[in-house]
Design a protein around this motif. Structure first.
Motif, short mmCIF file in Angstrom:
data_model
loop_
_atom_site.label_atom_id
_atom_site.label_comp_id
_atom_site.label_asym_id
_atom_site.label_seq_id
_atom_site.Cartn_x
_atom_site.Cartn_y
_atom_site.Cartn_z
N LEU A 180 0.84 -1.21 0.00
CA LEU A 180 0.00 0.00 0.00
C LEU A 180 0.87 1.25 0.00
O LEU A 180 0.66 2.19 -0.78
N ILE A 181 1.88 1.26 0.87
CA ILE A 181 2.78 2.41 0.92
C ILE A 181 3.48 2.57 -0.42
O ILE A 181 3.61 3.67 -0.96
N SER A 182 3.91 1.45 -0.98
CA SER A 182 4.61 1.47 -2.26
C SER A 182 3.70 2.00 -3.38
O SER A 182 4.16 2.71 -4.27
N SER A 183 2.41 1.68 -3.29
CA SER A 183 1.47 2.08 -4.34
C SER A 183 1.14 3.56 -4.30
O SER A 183 0.75 4.13 -5.31
N ILE A 184 1.28 4.18 -3.12
CA ILE A 184 0.94 5.60 -3.06
C ILE A 184 2.17 6.48 -3.17
O ILE A 184 2.06 7.69 -3.23
N SER A 185 3.37 5.87 -3.25
CA SER A 185 4.59 6.67 -3.24
C SER A 185 5.09 6.98 -4.64
O SER A 185 5.03 6.15 -5.53
N ASN A 186 5.61 8.19 -4.78
CA ASN A 186 6.32 8.54 -6.01
C ASN A 186 7.80 8.34 -5.83
O ASN A 186 8.56 8.39 -6.79
N ASP A 187 8.22 8.20 -4.59
CA ASP A 187 9.64 8.18 -4.28
C ASP A 187 9.99 6.83 -3.66
O ASP A 187 9.47 6.46 -2.62
N GLU A 188 10.86 6.13 -4.34
CA GLU A 188 11.22 4.78 -3.90
C GLU A 188 11.83 4.78 -2.50
O GLU A 188 11.45 3.99 -1.64
N LYS A 189 12.76 5.71 -2.27
CA LYS A 189 13.45 5.75 -0.98
C LYS A 189 12.50 6.03 0.16
O LYS A 189 12.59 5.45 1.24
#
Ligand SMILES: Nc1ncnc2c1ncn2[C@@H]1O[C@H](COP(=O)(O)OP(=O)(O)OP(=O)(O)O)[C@@H](O)[C@H]1O
Ligand SMILES: [Mg+2]
Lengths: 268, 295
Positions: A180-189
């Motif tokens: 979920l966090i990965s899906s809403i993030s534009n920034d990998e780090k």
């Protein structure tokens, strides 16, 4: 799901996944292999018994080592395997979504006639397949090692498999919020940092909660509250209900991820 | 084929897109020009369904770009402005993955394009130069023979020879009645291929014209060096817009009066002649001056 994408993704994750599988399998084989010498050692349990109780709880040996099952559950599932799976889930969930958006290659996947939801399902499948493979190979190696490598000590296969299923489900839930966090993030780090931060917090709360009765309340805030390998392998938990609630929370977390990913702006 | 109606998107600091309106008809090549940060890529992201407009909407072939993004891709080829491929693949591996994802069986068109752009497809992508990646991107956009092409700065990174190959490809697709939208910084590049052009600045469409008109208002500056002072005087006496730049060197600005310019030169002994590239701002500014005058 797009099968060609799934296969391509599995292939490009192959090396890393292979490393995790090898590490986990080799380690479980190793600790099962040395079990007879520990069990035969006079005074080992006395030594453990001499440690303060909180310490024993922490290293997963509240009652000393009474069986191979206790030993494997406490020494491997309660410690190293937990860390291996945590690292795998956090890294991979960030890689399959946030990284592609951050770098921009997601643009190419979405430029094919597959919807965002379909692409995201494929990526989630890659993540969960990897997790299942690690747990699966480890289960198999554990059973194989106890059957053929050592003599006189038995692993209860049914409850060992149950433990592994619960392990898989616990980490699927963790994968769920990381995804979920990965899906809403534009920034990998950023995605990596937040996922790791939350998971580590859960882990610390879990450790602290086990230290003393005063800190026991902390356990309630940790997903690991549901994950007690020694109790699980001794069938002292309500495995069915824990399994159900973990499955449901996994399902919900992934559903929310898909919806959020479908609706959001992508800076590709 | 491509419709953009009242498209608006607001970013922080007053950036974004503001009430864009344009249309690209079937079989038309549309050039989308503007300086850095004007909003070209942002517009294209809306067309690809990556971004949801704050207001207004865009559609391709009658399908809304946000709601029907996946279906639109069936007939669309896309070249991103910043090309990043999946990691750990060769050029060919990547292209065939895209083909499989599109359920495309034939590789004829793909191989033809690879041949045409002289691309060594076996190279791992991480070892590719900028131009090679650009070629892989172009092939990926064209290989499924889409009806609509959306190309974000297609020639960036290509050497002059390959730019020619690319322009020929565009002209060929135009013959095949494809609809093409391509963005660019350079007027010259657009000029050779496009039927019409939109000029965007600070998120607003400042001009939308067919190419013929834009060309007629295009100013070109020539640097001319003549042999003698006599020639120099000759030039200075003409009615053309002239700026002296040094000994026997002048800048002549030509705008629609090419004939006059050629005639003038024919009467002189020219030692050297060169065109000065003009930046976009210049072109637009004069485009505007001219329109004011006409009013
Ligand atoms: N996701 C975003 N969030 C905030 N601002 C953005 C976002 N995307 C673009 N911008 C801003 O919008 C403006 C337009 O950007 P865009 O990439 O569309 O320019 P461009 O015309 O493609 O420029 P270039 O010629 O350099 O490619 C820029 O100022 C950029 O900083
Ligand atoms: Mg751009």
């Amino acid at each position: 799901m797009s099968l060609p994408l799934y296969l391509a993704m599995m292939k490009s994750h192959g090396k890393m996944l292979g490393g995790f599988i090898y590490g986990a399998s080799a380690y479980i084989v190793l600790i099962i292999w040395i079990y007879p010498s520990i069990a035969d050692m006079q005074g080992f349990n006395d030594m453990i018994g001499a440690l303060p109780e909180s310490m024993r709880k922490l290293i997963g040996m509240e009652n000393g080592i009474n069986s191979l099952s206790d030993y494997v559950a406490g020494e491997f599932y309660g410690m190293l395997f937990l860390i291996i799976l945590m690292v795998y889930v956090i890294l991979t969930s960030t890689r399959v979504m946030a990284r592609l958006v951050d770098q921009g290659s997601m643009a190419y996947l979405l430029a094919t006639p597959h919807s965002r939801v379909k692409i995201a399902i494929t990526q989630a499948a890659v993540l969960l397949t990897g997790l299942a493979l690690i747990v699966g190979f480890t289960t198999f190696s554990g059973i194989a090692a106890s059957e053929w490598l050592i003599e006189g000590y038995q692993l209860d296969v049914a409850s060992f498999i149950a433990l592994n299923i619960l392990t898989f489900l616990t980490f699927s839930s963790i994968a769920g919020y990381c995804f979920l966090i990965s899906s809403i993030s534009n920034d990998e780090k950023k995605a990596l940092g937040i996922s790791a931060g939350i998971t580590l917090l859960f882990y610390i709360l879990n450790m602290a909660g086990k230290l003393s009765e005063k800190t026991e309340w902390m356990l309630n805030f940790s997903i690991f509250k549901w994950y007690d390998p020694i109790k699980m392998i001794n069938n002292e938990t309500d495995a069915f209900w824990i399994g159900c609630s973990l499955s449901i929370s996994t399902f919900l977390l992934f559903m929310i991820s898909l919806i959020v990913f479908k609706k959001r702006n992508l800076p590709l | 084929m491509i419709h953009v109606k009242g498209l608006s998107k607001h970013f922080s600091k007053g950036k974004g897109l503001f009430d864009l309106n344009f249309e690209v008809k079937k079989g038309e090549v549309f050039g989308y020009i503007g300086p850095n940060g004007a909003g070209k890529s942002t517009t294209i992201r809306h067309l690809m369904g990556f971004m949801k407009p704050d207001r207004g909407h865009s559609s391709i072939n009658g399908m809304d770009c946000w709601n029907n993004a996946a279906r639109i891709q069936d007939q669309t080829g896309y070249l991103p402005g910043e090309i990043v491929f999946l990691e750990g693949m060769s050029g060919l591996g990547f292209l065939s993955l895209l083909q499989k994802m599109r359920k495309q069986e034939t590789t004829k068109r793909r191989d033809e394009l690879i041949e045409r752009f002289q691309l060594d497809v076996k190279t791992p992508i991480r070892k590719m130069s900028k131009g090679m990646k650009q070629k892989v991107g172009i092939i990926a956009a064209f290989m499924h023979d889409p009806q609509v092409l959306i190309l974000d700065e297609p020639t960036s990174g290509l050497d002059p020879l390959m730019q020619r190959v690319f322009i020929d490809l565009i002209l060929e697709e135009k013959q095949n009645n494809k609809t093409i939208l391509m963005s660019s910084h350079s007027f010259q590049e657009i000029e050779r291929t496009c039927d019409s052009a939109g000029i965007i600045k600070d998120g607003k469409l400042v001009a939308l014209e067919d190419m013929y008109l834009l060309r007629s208002v295009q100013r070109r500056v020539f640097e001319v060096k003549v042999k003698s002072e006599n020639d120099m005087e000759h030039i200075l006496r003409s009615s053309l817009d002239i700026e002296v730049k040094g000994a026997r060197t002048v800048h002549v600005t030509v705008q629609g009066n090419d004939q006059e310019f050629v005639q003038l030169l024919s009467r002189c002994e020219v030692q050297h002649i060169d065109t000065r590239p003009q930046d976009l701002e210049d072109i637009f500014m004069h485009y505007y001056d001219r329109r004011e005058v006409e009013k």
